[in-house]
Design a protein around this motif. Structure first.
Motif, PDB file in Angstrom:
ATOM      1  N   MET A   5       0.847  -1.178   0.000  1.00 38.82           N
ATOM      2  CA  MET A   5       0.000   0.000   0.000  1.00 38.82           C
ATOM      3  C   MET A   5       0.893   1.241   0.000  1.00 38.82           C
ATOM      4  SD  MET A   5      -3.104   1.000   2.562  1.00 38.82           S
ATOM      5  CE  MET A   5      -4.299   0.222   1.514  1.00 38.82           C
ATOM      6  N   PRO A   6       0.580   2.241  -0.826  1.00 40.99           N
ATOM      7  CA  PRO A   6       1.412   3.447  -0.865  1.00 40.99           C
ATOM      8  C   PRO A   6       1.337   4.217   0.453  1.00 40.99           C
ATOM      9  CG  PRO A   6      -0.504   3.684  -2.305  1.00 40.99           C
ATOM     10  CD  PRO A   6      -0.527   2.289  -1.763  1.00 40.99           C
ATOM     11  N   LYS A   7       2.441   4.893   0.767  1.00 41.47           N
ATOM     12  CA  LYS A   7       2.496   5.677   1.993  1.00 41.47           C
ATOM     13  C   LYS A   7       1.641   6.932   1.853  1.00 41.47           C
ATOM     14  CE  LYS A   7       7.119   4.135   3.171  1.00 41.47           C
ATOM     15  NZ  LYS A   7       8.509   4.529   3.384  1.00 41.47           N
ATOM     16  N   LEU A   8       1.011   7.310   2.958  1.00 38.50           N
ATOM     17  CA  LEU A   8       0.216   8.529   3.011  1.00 38.50           C
ATOM     18  C   LEU A   8       1.133   9.696   3.352  1.00 38.50           C
ATOM     19  CD1 LEU A   8      -2.653   7.042   5.179  1.00 38.50           C
ATOM     20  CD2 LEU A   8      -2.835   7.671   2.763  1.00 38.50           C
ATOM     21  N   THR A   9       0.836  10.872   2.823  1.00 32.96           N
ATOM     22  CA  THR A   9       1.598  12.064   3.171  1.00 32.96           C
ATOM     23  C   THR A   9       0.901  12.765   4.321  1.00 32.96           C
ATOM     24  OG1 THR A   9       2.388  12.336   0.898  1.00 32.96           O
ATOM     25  CG2 THR A   9       2.495  14.273   2.333  1.00 32.96           C
ATOM     26  N   ILE A  10       1.662  12.988   5.389  1.00 30.83           N
ATOM     27  CA  ILE A  10       1.154  13.692   6.562  1.00 30.83           C
ATOM     28  C   ILE A  10       1.999  14.947   6.769  1.00 30.83           C
ATOM     29  CG2 ILE A  10       2.588  12.419   8.228  1.00 30.83           C
ATOM     30  CD1 ILE A  10       0.088  12.432  10.094  1.00 30.83           C
ATOM     31  N   GLY A  11       1.384  15.985   7.243  1.00 34.13           N
ATOM     32  CA  GLY A  11       2.103  17.229   7.496  1.00 34.13           C
ATOM     33  C   GLY A  11       2.712  17.260   8.881  1.00 34.13           C
ATOM     34  N   ARG A  12       3.252  18.403   9.262  1.00 32.67           N
ATOM     35  CA  ARG A  12       3.931  18.528  10.553  1.00 32.67           C
ATOM     36  C   ARG A  12       2.972  18.567  11.726  1.00 32.67           C
ATOM     37  NH1 ARG A  12       4.295  23.594   8.249  1.00 32.67           N
ATOM     38  NH2 ARG A  12       3.468  25.300   9.521  1.00 32.67           N
ATOM     39  N   ARG A  13       1.710  18.895  11.465  1.00 30.29           N
ATOM     40  CA  ARG A  13       0.680  18.842  12.515  1.00 30.29           C
ATOM     41  C   ARG A  13      -0.646  18.502  11.861  1.00 30.29           C
ATOM     42  NH1 ARG A  13       1.027  24.853  12.340  1.00 30.29           N
ATOM     43  NH2 ARG A  13      -0.970  25.478  11.447  1.00 30.29           N
ATOM     44  N   ASP A  14      -1.578  17.992  12.694  1.00 35.66           N
ATOM     45  CA  ASP A  14      -2.867  17.567  12.167  1.00 35.66           C
ATOM     46  C   ASP A  14      -3.835  17.400  13.330  1.00 35.66           C
ATOM     47  OD1 ASP A  14      -4.827  16.556  10.304  1.00 35.66           O
ATOM     48  OD2 ASP A  14      -3.183  15.674   9.149  1.00 35.66           O
ATOM     49  N   PHE A  15      -4.984  16.846  13.042  1.00 38.79           N
ATOM     50  CA  PHE A  15      -5.971  16.484  14.055  1.00 38.79           C
ATOM     51  C   PHE A  15      -6.309  15.018  13.843  1.00 38.79           C
ATOM     52  CE2 PHE A  15      -6.468  21.018  13.610  1.00 38.79           C
ATOM     53  CZ  PHE A  15      -6.602  21.440  14.925  1.00 38.79           C
ATOM     54  N   ALA A  16      -6.406  14.275  14.942  1.00 38.94           N
ATOM     55  CA  ALA A  16      -6.660  12.833  14.860  1.00 38.94           C
ATOM     56  C   ALA A  16      -7.742  12.443  15.849  1.00 38.94           C
ATOM     57  CB  ALA A  16      -5.379  12.056  15.159  1.00 38.94           C
TER      58      ALA A  16
ATOM     59  N   ARG B  53       7.742   5.439  15.302  1.00 41.76           N
ATOM     60  CA  ARG B  53       7.211   4.073  15.353  1.00 41.76           C
ATOM     61  C   ARG B  53       5.876   3.979  14.612  1.00 41.76           C
ATOM     62  NH1 ARG B  53       6.239   0.367  20.663  1.00 41.76           N
ATOM     63  NH2 ARG B  53       5.926  -1.572  19.529  1.00 41.76           N
ATOM     64  N   LEU B  54       5.030   4.985  14.730  1.00 40.70           N
ATOM     65  CA  LEU B  54       3.765   4.998  13.987  1.00 40.70           C
ATOM     66  C   LEU B  54       4.000   5.361  12.520  1.00 40.70           C
ATOM     67  CD1 LEU B  54       0.586   4.914  13.981  1.00 40.70           C
ATOM     68  CD2 LEU B  54       0.748   7.397  14.082  1.00 40.70           C
ATOM     69  N   LEU B  55       4.912   6.279  12.269  1.00 39.44           N
ATOM     70  CA  LEU B  55       5.120   6.803  10.918  1.00 39.44           C
ATOM     71  C   LEU B  55       5.755   5.785   9.962  1.00 39.44           C
ATOM     72  CD1 LEU B  55       6.561  10.296  11.928  1.00 39.44           C
ATOM     73  CD2 LEU B  55       4.235   9.822  11.096  1.00 39.44           C
ATOM     74  N   MET B  56       6.683   4.968  10.481  1.00 42.35           N
ATOM     75  CA  MET B  56       7.468   4.075   9.619  1.00 42.35           C
ATOM     76  C   MET B  56       6.593   3.168   8.762  1.00 42.35           C
ATOM     77  SD  MET B  56      10.868   2.971  11.764  1.00 42.35           S
ATOM     78  CE  MET B  56      10.035   2.381  13.213  1.00 42.35           C
ATOM     79  N   ASN B  57       6.917   3.137   7.479  1.00 40.68           N
ATOM     80  CA  ASN B  57       6.265   2.288   6.479  1.00 40.68           C
ATOM     81  C   ASN B  57       4.796   2.628   6.233  1.00 40.68           C
ATOM     82  OD1 ASN B  57       8.675   0.766   6.158  1.00 40.68           O
ATOM     83  ND2 ASN B  57       8.160  -0.345   8.011  1.00 40.68           N
ATOM     84  N   ARG B  58       4.316   3.744   6.815  1.00 36.57           N
ATOM     85  CA  ARG B  58       2.925   4.154   6.605  1.00 36.57           C
ATOM     86  C   ARG B  58       2.809   5.561   6.041  1.00 36.57           C
ATOM     87  NH1 ARG B  58       2.111   2.066  12.360  1.00 36.57           N
ATOM     88  NH2 ARG B  58       1.216   0.005  12.059  1.00 36.57           N
ATOM     89  N   PHE B  59       3.717   6.443   6.483  1.00 34.87           N
ATOM     90  CA  PHE B  59       3.586   7.868   6.158  1.00 34.87           C
ATOM     91  C   PHE B  59       4.900   8.447   5.653  1.00 34.87           C
ATOM     92  CE2 PHE B  59       0.513   7.015   9.532  1.00 34.87           C
ATOM     93  CZ  PHE B  59      -0.641   7.600   9.025  1.00 34.87           C
ATOM     94  N   VAL B  60       4.760   9.472   4.818  1.00 34.90           N
ATOM     95  CA  VAL B  60       5.854  10.340   4.428  1.00 34.90           C
ATOM     96  C   VAL B  60       5.503  11.700   5.010  1.00 34.90           C
ATOM     97  CG1 VAL B  60       7.017  11.475   2.494  1.00 34.90           C
ATOM     98  CG2 VAL B  60       6.313   9.092   2.288  1.00 34.90           C
TER      99      VAL B  60
END
Length: 146
Positions: free
Chosen positions: A1-12, A124-131
């Motif tokens: 699955m392609p990695k999602l692009t996340i910014g420096r801040r967000d809401f979750a 740990r959350l970002l690896m292999n999921r997000f850029v």
């Protein structure tokens, strides 16, 4: 699955904790993710079960600031804080919802008064999921509101 692009801040959202639209800061310098809280204690129930109790610190969210939590599933780990000092912290496993998808996350409970964001997202959350795009913000929230 392609990695999602996340910014420096967000809401979750944290559906298992009943939290929505919590401000998060992406911290590629941190391995473990952290949630800002206080009054962190382990209590023992009459049946002998240990319960981790804490209160969330999020002044931007009147509904969630000072909200109390009780969890029976937790562990401790030595974590190196941003000032380089190693300390023992409680960690809890839950789910974080970003871009409409739930991801498993382990959060260390952090009692740091100077935190501007109630949650820090580590590698740990970002690896292999997000850029991470440091120029972008609120990409997941924009997709949610979209």
């Amino acid at each position: 699955m392609p990695k999602l692009t996340i910014g420096r801040r967000d809401f979750a959202d944290f559906p298992e904790l009943g939290l929505r639209d919590i401000a998060v800061k992406v911290d590629t310098g941190a391995y473990t993710s952290a949630i800002h809280c206080h009054h962190i204690k382990v209590k023992q129930r009459p049946d002998g079960t240990e319960v981790l109790t804490f209160k969330l610190l999020d002044p931007t969210h009147a509904d969630y600031n000072e909200r109390a939590f009780e969890l029976t599933t937790f562990r401790t780990k030595r974590v190196r804080s941003s000032n380089g000092k190693a300390e023992s912290r409680y960690l809890v496993k839950t789910k974080i919802r970003l871009f409409g998808r739930d991801f498993p996350i382990e959060l260390s409970l952090s009692e740091r008064g100077e935190m501007r964001f109630p949650v820090l997202i580590g590698r740990r959350l970002l690896m292999n999921r997000f850029v991470v795009d440091p120029a972008a913000t609120d990409l997941s929230y924009a997709a949610k509101m979209g």
